[in-house]
Structure formats: structure tokens, C-alpha cells
Design an enzyme around this catalytic site. Sequence first.
Site, short mmCIF file in Angstrom:
data_model
loop_
_atom_site.label_atom_id
_atom_site.label_comp_id
_atom_site.label_asym_id
_atom_site.label_seq_id
_atom_site.Cartn_x
_atom_site.Cartn_y
_atom_site.Cartn_z
N TYR A 58 0.85 -1.18 0.00
CA TYR A 58 0.00 0.00 0.00
C TYR A 58 0.88 1.23 0.00
O TYR A 58 2.07 1.17 0.23
CB TYR A 58 -0.93 0.02 1.23
CG TYR A 58 -0.18 0.07 2.52
CD1 TYR A 58 0.27 -1.10 3.12
CD2 TYR A 58 0.12 1.28 3.12
CE1 TYR A 58 0.99 -1.07 4.30
CE2 TYR A 58 0.83 1.32 4.30
CZ TYR A 58 1.26 0.14 4.88
OH TYR A 58 1.98 0.19 6.03
N ASP A 125 5.70 3.16 12.61
CA ASP A 125 7.09 2.70 12.69
C ASP A 125 7.94 3.52 13.66
O ASP A 125 8.71 2.97 14.45
CB ASP A 125 7.76 2.75 11.31
CG ASP A 125 7.25 1.67 10.36
OD1 ASP A 125 6.44 0.83 10.79
OD2 ASP A 125 7.68 1.67 9.19
N1 GLU Z 1 5.96 2.40 7.45
C1 GLU Z 1 4.69 3.03 7.67
C2 GLU Z 1 4.78 4.15 8.68
O1 GLU Z 1 5.35 4.03 9.73
C3 GLU Z 1 3.73 2.00 7.98
C4 GLU Z 1 3.52 1.71 9.39
C5 GLU Z 1 2.23 2.30 9.88
O2 GLU Z 1 1.90 3.45 9.68
O3 GLU Z 1 1.57 1.54 10.52
O4 GLU Z 1 4.27 5.20 8.39
#
Ligand code: GLU
Length: 361
Positions: A58, A125
Amino acid sequence: MTGRVYPDPPPFGAPKFAKTEKNVFAARTMSASLPRIRILATGGTIAGAQTGDRARGYRAGAFSVEALIAAVPQLAALAALEVEPVAAIGSQDMDDATWLRLAARTQAAADDSAITGVVITHGTDTMEETAFFLNLVVRTAKPIVLVGAMRPATAMSADGPMNLYNAVAVAADPAAVGRGALVVANDEIHFAREITKTNTTQVGTFRSGHRGLAGLVNNGRLHLYGPPVRRHTTASEFTLAGISALPRVDIIYAHAGMDRKLIDAAVQAGARGLVLAGVGDGNAGSLALRAAAEAAAAGIAVVRSSRTGGGVVERNIETDDDTSGFIAADELNPQKSRVLLMLGLTCTADPRVLQEYFFSY
Ligand code: GLU
């Protein structure tokens, strides 16, 4: 200020609003007496869209927060909402400059007498790092609530809508005042200092292992537990006044067979601080510890944290911190140690003072 009425755009119709900091949208107010909450949007999965209904991948930040709000019409009965875009990123791209901007916008919202609380939408994250950063630099007793989601907005059983609803409920509740920055997810309320992400994909990823939860929130109803244990927000001594950049602090992950090369590389790269994600009780092999002691002797702050995910790193257990000039991380994990060390280094490079910060925050 645009007097846009919510819910207005169709859910996930992805209406595109100009994303500028000045572009603050007013939400529908059911009643003039409703608490006013400002939502600062930074992106993340909560605003993420899948490419297909069974897709695993996504795009983070594809939806506007206005579209997320429109999908939760129950919010209109909780609070009058304003949305201010700050960033539209996956939180793996969160950086110092965005932190400084977000802190300034959070402070501005908190200083607005019309605002009851602040909600920040954020990827999960690095949510714990941003929450801890704001917990240390924003001067307010008003609730600052970070919220995200593990499933994108288009997923089956997306967790974002309830998380957002609960986050607004917490930010609007006078009982949440004075508790520092909080994170709301999966019906739980976490203190910024305690929370950590523990699972790659599950909705119950967040844990507050050391001191436990700040509380629960069930469909907007709060059940708060004890207050935070350490200094934060109004009692913090850290300020971003006059600061346009933060000192470089690198995290070095310890492991069996470790040598000194990554520590030397960090020093070469200009690090003013190092955090050792140490094995066990903040340990590393003798080659690495020698390099770390040389860095400390050269005036670089060296913090010993642990890669274990729990427990206290104390001074002078297997390592002679007094002789080596090291700082023990106490309960902070490596990524939060980095946040505190960056802010500490804006005040001093004295390891004894920096150690006191780790015992105080
Ligand atoms: N990598 C993304 C972020 O930290 C996906 C993790 C999330 O939002 O749950 O924005």
C-alpha cells in the site's frame, strides 16, 4: 480558514486539499460547546491505500485526514475538528527537520486558547520516537495524542477509524490533561516514554513494558491509570527555542563478533553522540567498548542501551562507566535514548549531566 463542513467528502473519495501549513479546515460543530481539537496530519498507514482489495502493499499517506474524518461521522458528536497538514510521509521518513516543524505546530496548537487538545496522525514505525520527542519539548498540559493504524484505510477491518475516534476522545477529555504526549491504538492509551512497537504487522503491536499502560479507551470512554513517572512537557527543561538543527546521534547495534568499525565510522561521520544497542545489559565486546571509550574520551557522548527490549541498564555492572565516561540508558530503549541524547546535547556534552537526564526523563 476554510469553513468546510464535515462529513462532506465521500469516504475515501480522496478529495484533494492543498497541503499547506496555513490550510486549516474547520470541521462541523454540532454545538458551540464541543471541545475543539486540532489534528496535525503527518501521513502513515492510517492514511494509506492498498492498490487492490486483497493487495498486501500500500501507499502510506494516500488519503487526506479529511477523508478519514468523513469516514467516521461519529466524530462530529465528540469534538469540533480542525485539520492542519504538516507532512504526508511514511514515518520511516520522519527526520529532524520534520520533528522541529511538528513540535512548533504542536506548540502553536497548544498555545491557542480555543484548542482543547491536539491529535497527531502518524505512521506507527517511528511513532514512539516522535511521541517521546514531543513529550520532551512541547510546553503544555493539554493532551497531545498521537494516533496511527496498522492496516491501511482500504483494508478489511481497518483499525484507523476506531483509533482516530478514540484518539479524539482522549484529546478532548479533561482527565487526559497533564499526562504528557500519549499514543492511542487498539483501545489502549500509552505514555510516550513507555510505548514501543513490538510486532511488524499485528494491530496489537504497541506495548508499554516497563511501567504499563496509561489507560484504556473503549469506544471513546476513558479508563485512566496512574500518572507518568518521569518529567515531561511542562516540567521538561529542553527547549527548541533558537534551535534549527539537532546534533547527530547514531545508534550502533551490538552483536556477537562485533568489531570497532561501525563505531569508528560514526565518529568519522561527525556524530556528537552514540547509542549502543548493546547485548544484554548494554554490553558489547572489548573491541567495540575500546572504540566507544576512545570516542567518549574525545568528547562524544556514549550511551549504553540494550537491544533486549526490556530491563534497566545500570551503571558500572559489567562495564566501568566511570572510567570510560559512558552513560547508562536506564529504562530507555535505543531509539528513545537517541531522542533524549539529541536533546541533551543541545544543553551540554558533560556525561555526568547527560546521565542525570537519563535518570530524570
Ligand atoms: N511504514 C509506515 C509508517 O510508519 C507504515 C507503518 C504504519 O503506519 O503503521 O508510516
